[in-house]
Write a protein that holds these residues in place. Structure first.
Motif, PDB file in Angstrom:
ATOM      1  N   LEU A  44       0.832  -1.205   0.000  1.00 42.03           N
ATOM      2  CA  LEU A  44       0.000   0.000   0.000  1.00 42.03           C
ATOM      3  C   LEU A  44       0.867   1.256   0.000  1.00 42.03           C
ATOM      4  N   ILE A  45       1.950   1.237   0.767  1.00 48.73           N
ATOM      5  CA  ILE A  45       2.844   2.403   0.819  1.00 48.73           C
ATOM      6  C   ILE A  45       3.497   2.638  -0.531  1.00 48.73           C
ATOM      7  N   VAL A  46       4.026   1.575  -1.147  1.00 53.51           N
ATOM      8  CA  VAL A  46       4.657   1.711  -2.468  1.00 53.51           C
ATOM      9  C   VAL A  46       3.631   2.195  -3.493  1.00 53.51           C
ATOM     10  N   GLY A  47       2.432   1.621  -3.452  1.00 50.27           N
ATOM     11  CA  GLY A  47       1.379   2.041  -4.382  1.00 50.27           C
ATOM     12  C   GLY A  47       0.998   3.499  -4.194  1.00 50.27           C
ATOM     13  N   ALA A  48       0.862   3.924  -2.945  1.00 50.05           N
ATOM     14  CA  ALA A  48       0.504   5.318  -2.660  1.00 50.05           C
ATOM     15  C   ALA A  48       1.608   6.270  -3.108  1.00 50.05           C
ATOM     16  N   LEU A  49       2.868   5.885  -2.874  1.00 51.64           N
ATOM     17  CA  LEU A  49       3.982   6.729  -3.323  1.00 51.64           C
ATOM     18  C   LEU A  49       4.000   6.855  -4.845  1.00 51.64           C
ATOM     19  N   TYR A  50       3.730   5.763  -5.528  1.00 47.94           N
ATOM     20  CA  TYR A  50       3.679   5.807  -6.999  1.00 47.94           C
ATOM     21  C   TYR A  50       2.534   6.702  -7.478  1.00 47.94           C
ATOM     22  N   LEU A 101       1.242   9.189  -5.862  1.00 46.08           N
ATOM     23  CA  LEU A 101       1.643  10.577  -5.577  1.00 46.08           C
ATOM     24  C   LEU A 101       2.637  11.082  -6.614  1.00 46.08           C
ATOM     25  N   TRP A 102       3.540  10.231  -7.067  1.00 49.13           N
ATOM     26  CA  TRP A 102       4.463  10.616  -8.140  1.00 49.13           C
ATOM     27  C   TRP A 102       3.690  10.924  -9.425  1.00 49.13           C
ATOM     28  N   LEU A 103       2.681  10.095  -9.733  1.00 47.63           N
ATOM     29  CA  LEU A 103       1.838  10.363 -10.906  1.00 47.63           C
ATOM     30  C   LEU A 103       1.108  11.701 -10.756  1.00 47.63           C
ATOM     31  N   ALA A 104       0.646  11.989  -9.547  1.00 48.23           N
ATOM     32  CA  ALA A 104      -0.036  13.264  -9.300  1.00 48.23           C
ATOM     33  C   ALA A 104       0.910  14.428  -9.576  1.00 48.23           C
ATOM     34  N   TRP A 105       2.126  14.329  -9.083  1.00 52.82           N
ATOM     35  CA  TRP A 105       3.112  15.385  -9.319  1.00 52.82           C
ATOM     36  C   TRP A 105       3.427  15.520 -10.805  1.00 52.82           C
ATOM     37  N   SER A 106       3.588  14.394 -11.493  1.00 50.25           N
ATOM     38  CA  SER A 106       3.866  14.425 -12.937  1.00 50.25           C
ATOM     39  C   SER A 106       2.715  15.051 -13.709  1.00 50.25           C
ATOM     40  N   THR A 107       1.502  14.747 -13.300  1.00 49.38           N
ATOM     41  CA  THR A 107       0.325  15.323 -13.949  1.00 49.38           C
ATOM     42  C   THR A 107       0.261  16.823 -13.695  1.00 49.38           C
ATOM     43  N   THR A 117      -7.197  21.630 -15.510  1.00 51.23           N
ATOM     44  CA  THR A 117      -7.501  20.205 -15.650  1.00 51.23           C
ATOM     45  C   THR A 117      -6.413  19.352 -15.012  1.00 51.23           C
ATOM     46  N   ASN A 118      -5.145  19.676 -15.286  1.00 50.21           N
ATOM     47  CA  ASN A 118      -4.038  18.920 -14.692  1.00 50.21           C
ATOM     48  C   ASN A 118      -4.039  19.036 -13.174  1.00 50.21           C
ATOM     49  N   THR A 119      -4.355  20.203 -12.653  1.00 52.94           N
ATOM     50  CA  THR A 119      -4.405  20.393 -11.203  1.00 52.94           C
ATOM     51  C   THR A 119      -5.504  19.541 -10.586  1.00 52.94           C
ATOM     52  N   ILE A 120      -6.683  19.540 -11.192  1.00 52.70           N
ATOM     53  CA  ILE A 120      -7.791  18.730 -10.682  1.00 52.70           C
ATOM     54  C   ILE A 120      -7.442  17.247 -10.741  1.00 52.70           C
ATOM     55  N   MET A 121      -6.862  16.802 -11.851  1.00 48.41           N
ATOM     56  CA  MET A 121      -6.459  15.397 -11.983  1.00 48.41           C
ATOM     57  C   MET A 121      -5.422  15.040 -10.927  1.00 48.41           C
ATOM     58  N   ALA A 122      -4.466  15.920 -10.688  1.00 50.56           N
ATOM     59  CA  ALA A 122      -3.432  15.665  -9.678  1.00 50.56           C
ATOM     60  C   ALA A 122      -4.049  15.564  -8.287  1.00 50.56           C
ATOM     61  N   LEU A 123      -4.991  16.455  -7.980  1.00 50.46           N
ATOM     62  CA  LEU A 123      -5.648  16.403  -6.672  1.00 50.46           C
ATOM     63  C   LEU A 123      -6.462  15.114  -6.503  1.00 50.46           C
ATOM     64  N   LEU A 124      -7.095  14.667  -7.569  1.00 51.92           N
ATOM     65  CA  LEU A 124      -7.832  13.405  -7.503  1.00 51.92           C
ATOM     66  C   LEU A 124      -6.889  12.224  -7.282  1.00 51.92           C
ATOM     67  N   LEU A 125      -5.720  12.262  -7.892  1.00 51.40           N
ATOM     68  CA  LEU A 125      -4.722  11.217  -7.658  1.00 51.40           C
ATOM     69  C   LEU A 125      -4.237  11.235  -6.204  1.00 51.40           C
ATOM     70  N   VAL A 126      -4.030  12.430  -5.655  1.00 58.53           N
ATOM     71  CA  VAL A 126      -3.633  12.530  -4.244  1.00 58.53           C
ATOM     72  C   VAL A 126      -4.732  11.930  -3.365  1.00 58.53           C
ATOM     73  N   TYR A 127      -5.974  12.234  -3.678  1.00 56.00           N
ATOM     74  CA  TYR A 127      -7.093  11.651  -2.930  1.00 56.00           C
ATOM     75  C   TYR A 127      -7.066  10.119  -3.008  1.00 56.00           C
ATOM     76  N   CYS A 128      -6.791   9.583  -4.201  1.00 53.03           N
ATOM     77  CA  CYS A 128      -6.706   8.120  -4.359  1.00 53.03           C
ATOM     78  C   CYS A 128      -5.621   7.535  -3.479  1.00 53.03           C
ATOM     79  N   ALA A 129      -4.460   8.184  -3.449  1.00 54.29           N
ATOM     80  CA  ALA A 129      -3.352   7.703  -2.631  1.00 54.29           C
ATOM     81  C   ALA A 129      -3.710   7.723  -1.148  1.00 54.29           C
ATOM     82  N   VAL A 130      -4.335   8.794  -0.707  1.00 47.05           N
ATOM     83  CA  VAL A 130      -4.723   8.909   0.704  1.00 47.05           C
ATOM     84  C   VAL A 130      -5.799   7.895   1.054  1.00 47.05           C
ATOM     85  N   SER A 131      -6.750   7.684   0.135  1.00 55.66           N
ATOM     86  CA  SER A 131      -7.873   6.788   0.433  1.00 55.66           C
ATOM     87  C   SER A 131      -7.439   5.326   0.560  1.00 55.66           C
TER      88      SER A 131
END
Length: 171
Positions: free
Chosen positions: A52-58, A60-66, A154-168
């Protein structure tokens, strides 16, 4: 996101074979990950938290890239067909994370060793993933102009949604 990108470049109909390829690749990978997770859960139950930690970190990296990606939508006339979609799924680390985490976090704690139920959930996740990629493709083809005009938002919203996925993953 690849489905959305392809549909915005090629149109929905020309991008659809790519989505069928995604379904094909997913249909190979999801049962393999289900078998892997079921076996691994039986042998090493303590691996869930590190995964879960590795998945969440990945994620979050996708969120930053987006968030930091270019706001220019490039016209690319390369062919994104069935085999491209299938191969993409077999080498896509996000799909491995999706398969493993969905099994480990949501299904195996309740249905471990129940192969009928596991096959049902494997199929359900595959169909859900396919319908999601088709929706992304439809969304991308419809909103191409909007994405190019408001790409940073759009990229900001997508990144925030990815952060939400990682946290959830940890809720």
């Amino acid at each position: 996101i690849m489905s959305m990108s392809n549909a915005s470049r090629l149109g929905f109909k020309k991008a659809f074979p790519f989505n069928l390829g995604i379904l094909s690749g997913f249909s190979i990978l999801m049962p393999a990950c289900t078998l892997f997770c079921n076996t691994l859960s039986t042998l090493i139950p303590k691996i869930k938290t590190p995964m879960l930690i590795v998945g969440a970190l990945y994620i979050l990296w996708l969120a930053w890239s987006t968030f930091t990606s270019s706001s220019v939508i490039e016209e690319n006339h390369s062919h994104s067909g069935f085999f491209s979609g299938a191969i993409l799924q077999l080498i896509n680390p996000k799909l491995y994370l999706y398969c493993i985490i969905s099994m480990e976090a949501y299904i195996l704690p309740y249905y471990q060793g129940q192969w009928g139920a596991l096959l049902f959930f494997t199929s359900l996740l595959g169909i859900t993933a396919f319908l999601s990629t088709v929706c992304w493709a439809l969304f991308g083809s419809i909103f191409k102009l909007l994405f190019s005009k408001y790409a940073k938002i759009t990229n900001t919203i997508m990144a925030l949604l990815l952060v939400y996925c990682a946290v959830s993953l940890f809720l």
